[in-house]
Design a protein around this motif. Structure first.
Motif, PDB file in Angstrom:
ATOM      1  N   GLU A 187      34.000  43.045  42.979  1.00  0.00           N
ATOM      2  CA  GLU A 187      33.471  44.095  42.020  1.00  0.00           C
ATOM      3  C   GLU A 187      34.767  44.923  41.366  1.00  0.00           C
ATOM      4  OE1 GLU A 187      31.118  48.234  42.506  1.00  0.00           O
ATOM      5  OE2 GLU A 187      31.622  47.368  44.377  1.00  0.00           O
ATOM      6  N   GLN A 188      35.853  44.770  42.182  1.00  0.00           N
ATOM      7  CA  GLN A 188      37.156  45.720  41.530  1.00  0.00           C
ATOM      8  C   GLN A 188      37.962  44.927  40.845  1.00  0.00           C
ATOM      9  OE1 GLN A 188      37.195  48.996  42.187  1.00  0.00           O
ATOM     10  NE2 GLN A 188      35.087  48.730  43.146  1.00  0.00           N
ATOM     11  N   ALA A 189      37.801  43.663  40.805  1.00  0.00           N
ATOM     12  CA  ALA A 189      38.978  42.583  40.447  1.00  0.00           C
ATOM     13  C   ALA A 189      39.338  42.902  39.114  1.00  0.00           C
ATOM     14  CB  ALA A 189      38.285  41.173  40.524  1.00  0.00           C
ATOM     15  N   SER A 190      38.335  43.137  38.289  1.00  0.00           N
ATOM     16  CA  SER A 190      38.983  43.467  36.525  1.00  0.00           C
ATOM     17  C   SER A 190      39.751  44.980  36.123  1.00  0.00           C
ATOM     18  CB  SER A 190      37.730  43.038  35.871  1.00  0.00           C
ATOM     19  OG  SER A 190      36.837  44.035  35.872  1.00  0.00           O
ATOM     20  N   ARG A 191      39.827  45.682  37.270  1.00  0.00           N
ATOM     21  CA  ARG A 191      39.905  47.343  37.022  1.00  0.00           C
ATOM     22  C   ARG A 191      41.327  47.557  37.275  1.00  0.00           C
ATOM     23  NH1 ARG A 191      34.442  49.829  40.073  1.00  0.00           N
ATOM     24  NH2 ARG A 191      33.106  48.680  38.803  1.00  0.00           N
ATOM     25  N   PHE A 192      42.242  46.956  38.031  1.00  0.00           N
ATOM     26  CA  PHE A 192      43.368  47.351  38.336  1.00  0.00           C
ATOM     27  C   PHE A 192      44.759  46.614  37.871  1.00  0.00           C
ATOM     28  CE2 PHE A 192      41.771  45.492  42.133  1.00  0.00           C
ATOM     29  CZ  PHE A 192      42.513  44.597  42.317  1.00  0.00           C
ATOM     30  N   GLY A 193      44.455  45.955  36.366  1.00  0.00           N
ATOM     31  CA  GLY A 193      45.609  45.101  36.081  1.00  0.00           C
ATOM     32  C   GLY A 193      45.395  43.679  36.807  1.00  0.00           C
ATOM     33  N   ILE A 194      46.496  42.776  36.832  1.00  0.00           N
ATOM     34  CA  ILE A 194      46.604  41.558  37.615  1.00  0.00           C
ATOM     35  C   ILE A 194      46.109  41.901  39.013  1.00  0.00           C
ATOM     36  CG2 ILE A 194      47.543  39.535  38.187  1.00  0.00           C
ATOM     37  CD1 ILE A 194      49.267  39.903  35.240  1.00  0.00           C
ATOM     38  N   PRO A 195      45.001  41.121  39.310  1.00  0.00           N
ATOM     39  CA  PRO A 195      44.686  41.293  41.022  1.00  0.00           C
ATOM     40  C   PRO A 195      45.479  40.240  41.701  1.00  0.00           C
ATOM     41  CG  PRO A 195      42.855  40.252  39.960  1.00  0.00           C
ATOM     42  CD  PRO A 195      43.828  40.470  38.799  1.00  0.00           C
ATOM     43  N   MET A 196      46.002  40.562  42.855  1.00  0.00           N
ATOM     44  CA  MET A 196      46.643  39.518  43.641  1.00  0.00           C
ATOM     45  C   MET A 196      46.398  39.680  45.090  1.00  0.00           C
ATOM     46  SD  MET A 196      50.805  38.227  43.833  1.00  0.00           S
ATOM     47  CE  MET A 196      51.382  37.313  45.236  1.00  0.00           C
ATOM     48  N   ILE A 197      45.911  38.792  45.902  1.00  0.00           N
ATOM     49  CA  ILE A 197      45.771  39.134  47.402  1.00  0.00           C
ATOM     50  C   ILE A 197      46.366  37.822  48.353  1.00  0.00           C
ATOM     51  CG2 ILE A 197      43.753  37.672  47.104  1.00  0.00           C
ATOM     52  CD1 ILE A 197      42.748  39.913  48.964  1.00  0.00           C
ATOM     53  N   THR A 198      47.226  38.502  49.433  1.00  0.00           N
ATOM     54  CA  THR A 198      47.550  37.599  50.335  1.00  0.00           C
ATOM     55  C   THR A 198      46.676  37.334  51.373  1.00  0.00           C
ATOM     56  OG1 THR A 198      50.265  37.815  49.786  1.00  0.00           O
ATOM     57  CG2 THR A 198      49.453  37.034  52.072  1.00  0.00           C
ATOM     58  N   VAL A 199      46.210  35.973  51.713  1.00  0.00           N
ATOM     59  CA  VAL A 199      45.315  35.820  53.030  1.00  0.00           C
ATOM     60  C   VAL A 199      45.833  34.768  53.782  1.00  0.00           C
ATOM     61  CG1 VAL A 199      43.294  36.578  51.462  1.00  0.00           C
ATOM     62  CG2 VAL A 199      44.145  34.450  51.438  1.00  0.00           C
ATOM     63  N   ALA A 200      45.206  34.816  55.168  1.00  0.00           N
ATOM     64  CA  ALA A 200      45.557  33.504  55.890  1.00  0.00           C
ATOM     65  C   ALA A 200      44.377  32.858  56.191  1.00  0.00           C
ATOM     66  CB  ALA A 200      46.039  34.097  57.294  1.00  0.00           C
ATOM     67  N   ARG A 227      35.660  32.231  45.480  1.00  0.00           N
ATOM     68  CA  ARG A 227      35.020  33.220  44.922  1.00  0.00           C
ATOM     69  C   ARG A 227      35.974  34.278  44.267  1.00  0.00           C
ATOM     70  NH1 ARG A 227      32.815  35.458  41.753  1.00  0.00           N
ATOM     71  NH2 ARG A 227      31.264  37.033  41.516  1.00  0.00           N
ATOM     72  N   LEU A 228      36.992  34.604  45.180  1.00  0.00           N
ATOM     73  CA  LEU A 228      38.139  35.711  44.628  1.00  0.00           C
ATOM     74  C   LEU A 228      38.812  34.985  43.482  1.00  0.00           C
ATOM     75  CD1 LEU A 228      39.892  36.410  48.083  1.00  0.00           C
ATOM     76  CD2 LEU A 228      38.500  37.781  46.651  1.00  0.00           C
ATOM     77  N   VAL A 229      39.124  33.662  43.624  1.00  0.00           N
ATOM     78  CA  VAL A 229      39.658  33.066  42.242  1.00  0.00           C
ATOM     79  C   VAL A 229      38.880  33.106  41.144  1.00  0.00           C
ATOM     80  CG1 VAL A 229      40.642  30.862  41.390  1.00  0.00           C
ATOM     81  CG2 VAL A 229      41.017  31.569  43.573  1.00  0.00           C
ATOM     82  N   GLU A 230      37.346  32.883  41.267  1.00  0.00           N
ATOM     83  CA  GLU A 230      36.799  33.141  40.158  1.00  0.00           C
ATOM     84  C   GLU A 230      36.571  34.430  39.567  1.00  0.00           C
ATOM     85  OE1 GLU A 230      32.889  31.599  41.992  1.00  0.00           O
ATOM     86  OE2 GLU A 230      33.175  29.580  41.461  1.00  0.00           O
ATOM     87  N   ALA A 231      36.707  35.450  40.318  1.00  0.00           N
ATOM     88  CA  ALA A 231      36.740  36.640  39.998  1.00  0.00           C
ATOM     89  C   ALA A 231      38.064  37.123  39.160  1.00  0.00           C
ATOM     90  CB  ALA A 231      36.358  37.531  41.085  1.00  0.00           C
ATOM     91  N   GLY A 232      39.137  36.610  39.275  1.00  0.00           N
ATOM     92  CA  GLY A 232      40.278  36.532  38.578  1.00  0.00           C
ATOM     93  C   GLY A 232      41.529  36.814  39.694  1.00  0.00           C
ATOM     94  N   TYR A 233      41.428  36.910  40.929  1.00  0.00           N
ATOM     95  CA  TYR A 233      42.342  36.898  41.839  1.00  0.00           C
ATOM     96  C   TYR A 233      43.252  35.966  41.741  1.00  0.00           C
ATOM     97  CZ  TYR A 233      40.445  41.132  43.978  1.00  0.00           C
ATOM     98  OH  TYR A 233      39.874  42.346  44.172  1.00  0.00           O
ATOM     99  N   ARG A 234      44.580  36.175  42.002  1.00  0.00           N
ATOM    100  CA  ARG A 234      45.734  35.076  42.080  1.00  0.00           C
ATOM    101  C   ARG A 234      45.822  35.103  43.832  1.00  0.00           C
ATOM    102  NH1 ARG A 234      47.575  31.855  37.956  1.00  0.00           N
ATOM    103  NH2 ARG A 234      46.690  32.777  36.177  1.00  0.00           N
ATOM    104  N   VAL A 235      45.529  34.171  44.300  1.00  0.00           N
ATOM    105  CA  VAL A 235      45.375  34.117  45.803  1.00  0.00           C
ATOM    106  C   VAL A 235      46.608  33.319  46.454  1.00  0.00           C
ATOM    107  CG1 VAL A 235      43.989  33.263  47.952  1.00  0.00           C
ATOM    108  CG2 VAL A 235      42.888  34.119  45.805  1.00  0.00           C
ATOM    109  N   SER A 236      47.140  34.192  47.330  1.00  0.00           N
ATOM    110  CA  SER A 236      48.712  33.688  48.105  1.00  0.00           C
ATOM    111  C   SER A 236      48.341  33.476  49.389  1.00  0.00           C
ATOM    112  CB  SER A 236      49.560  34.766  47.898  1.00  0.00           C
ATOM    113  OG  SER A 236      51.016  34.281  48.313  1.00  0.00           O
ATOM    114  N   LEU A 237      48.765  32.330  50.046  1.00  0.00           N
ATOM    115  CA  LEU A 237      48.833  32.287  51.556  1.00  0.00           C
ATOM    116  C   LEU A 237      49.984  32.784  52.162  1.00  0.00           C
ATOM    117  CD1 LEU A 237      47.426  28.691  51.253  1.00  0.00           C
ATOM    118  CD2 LEU A 237      45.980  30.555  51.313  1.00  0.00           C
ATOM    119  N   GLY A 238      49.565  33.426  53.055  1.00  0.00           N
ATOM    120  CA  GLY A 238      50.875  33.884  54.068  1.00  0.00           C
ATOM    121  C   GLY A 238      50.347  34.623  55.512  1.00  0.00           C
TER     122      GLY A 238
END
Length: 394
Positions: free
Chosen positions: A161-174, A185-196
């Motif tokens: 829901e928040q993805a398009s509101r705060f500039g480029i969205p990026m998230i680190t997940v394991a 789903r996160l990628v489809e919403a626009g997130y750059r997903v990082s593994l870490g």
């Protein structure tokens, strides 16, 4: 519409090649051209930087703080503005303000601040990097284990829901805390997903890359290592053409020999790029700060918890560039790309990272010893040391 002007210097690096005795032509905050000084149109306003190097502004995808502000402790527009200004002093013209694992209410405040910063067009603000809380406790690093948890459907719905509101969205997940479907789903919403912050094995990375993960957070740190029989996330990161890898080049987080091996191994099209993982200490004389109620100590260029765990980094991007060039022996142009072109490619910022026609006029002017002279965002000088370089760069 702003008036076109030119900045001249003995050398300009456009992100791809050097131009000698050249001029950067700027019009309305964008690069109009890089051309020979002799080819400048008559009558155009110009500023001569003498024996200087003009290069693309640095892009930092992992900035927890600066100027005395840790974003977790001050998740406001004012906090974002202070962090961006602090890093502009060291050549960074675009950055991802990073929220370390924290309570849900802090994340909500951070996203609201990011939305306001994006709406206001805060100079240097690129977006938010949400580092956690969906990580692995086994590879928690400095993240508070009491706050680490798997991603729920409610978490996913909120993030989407928040993805398009705060500039480029990026998230680190394991992988231990999210599913490939959640990543997709996160990628489809626009997130750059990082593994870490993960202990996954090499094979376990593959479904997440297939789901759209394209980055790795601070390579070698807080992840399964490269072993002789199990390559881990490090092995996956170095061999995958899809995974762009952030690297903290401060002499503490990764041994220089290890960095040299990684740079030789990672051939593209995705590259290793520099991140600072900087905390609030940048640009200050702070001796420490608090993170999630725990004391972090600043000593001899390191930031640590009381047990010695590294807690972010005490380094700016210009210092990372100098370390890669001067200590590791990388060509200057490659060190500069690692701080500009490669992170722009990694985060999907097509108008940043180089100084070719049509790009944002974000650039740094460096002196003979790679000292900072001035930093420019969208053709506006946002920081200057006030003394022009006076001798040629070798």
């Amino acid at each position: 519409m702003s008036q076109a002007f030119a900045i001249t210097a003995s050398r300009i690096f456009d992100g791809h090649k050097f131009h000698e005795d050249a001029a950067l032509l700027v019009d309305n905050g964008r690069v109009k051209a890089v051309l020979a000084r002799a080819d400048l149109p008559a009558g155009i306003s110009r500023q001569d930087m003498g024996y200087a190097l003009i290069a693309p502004g640095f892009i930092d995808l992992q900035v927890n703080g600066g100027g005395g502000v840790l974003f977790n402790n001050d998740p406001t527009v004012t906090g974002i503005r202070t962090i961006c200004k602090a890093h502009a002093r060291y050549g960074t013209t675009a950055l991802m303000v990073t929220l370390i694992t924290d309570a849900p209410e802090i994340k909500r405040e951070a996203i609201a601040a990011g939305e306001a910063a994006a709406r206001a067009g805060e100079p240097g603000y690129l977006g938010l990097h949400l580092e956690g809380p969906h990580l692995s406790i086994a590879r928690k690093g400095t993240h508070d284990p009491a706050l680490i948890r798997p991603m729920t459907q409610a978490d996913l719905d909120y993030l989407v829901e928040q993805a398009s509101r705060f500039g480029i969205p990026m998230i680190t997940v394991a992988p231990e805390s999210v599913t490939p479907d959640q990543v997709r789903r996160l990628v489809e919403a626009g997130y750059r997903v990082s593994l870490g912050h993960t202990d996954t094995n090499c094979a376990g990375v593959e479904p997440y890359v297939a789901a759209g993960a394209t980055l790795v957070t601070h390579l070698f740190n807080a992840m399964s290592p490269l072993g002789n029989r199990e390559p881990g996330l490090v092995g996956a990161a170095l061999t995958s053409p899809a995974l762009h890898c952030g690297l903290i080049a401060d002499g503490f987080h990764v041994d220089p020999v290890t960095i040299k091996i990684a740079l030789a191994a990672k051939t593209g099209p995705a590259h290793i790029f520099l991140v600072t993982d900087a905390m609030s200490t940048i640009g200050t004389d702070q001796t420490g700060f608090d993170l999630n109620g725990r004391a972090v100590y600043r000593r001899d260029g390191r930031l640590t918890l009381s047990d010695g765990t590294l807690a972010g980094a005490d380094i700016d991007m210009l210092s990372c560039v100098r370390y890669v060039h001067e200590t590791l022996g990388q060509p200057l142009e490659e060190a500069l790309r690692m701080a500009s072109l490669y992170p722009a490619e990694a985060i999907g910022a097509p108008t940043k990272g180089s100084l070719v026609t049509g790009q944002d006029a974000d650039f740094v002017v460096l002196g003979p010893d790679l000292d900072i002279h001035s930093t420019w965002i969208a053709g506006t000088c946002v920081f200057t040391e006030g003394a022009e370089p006076s001798r040629a760069i070798a």
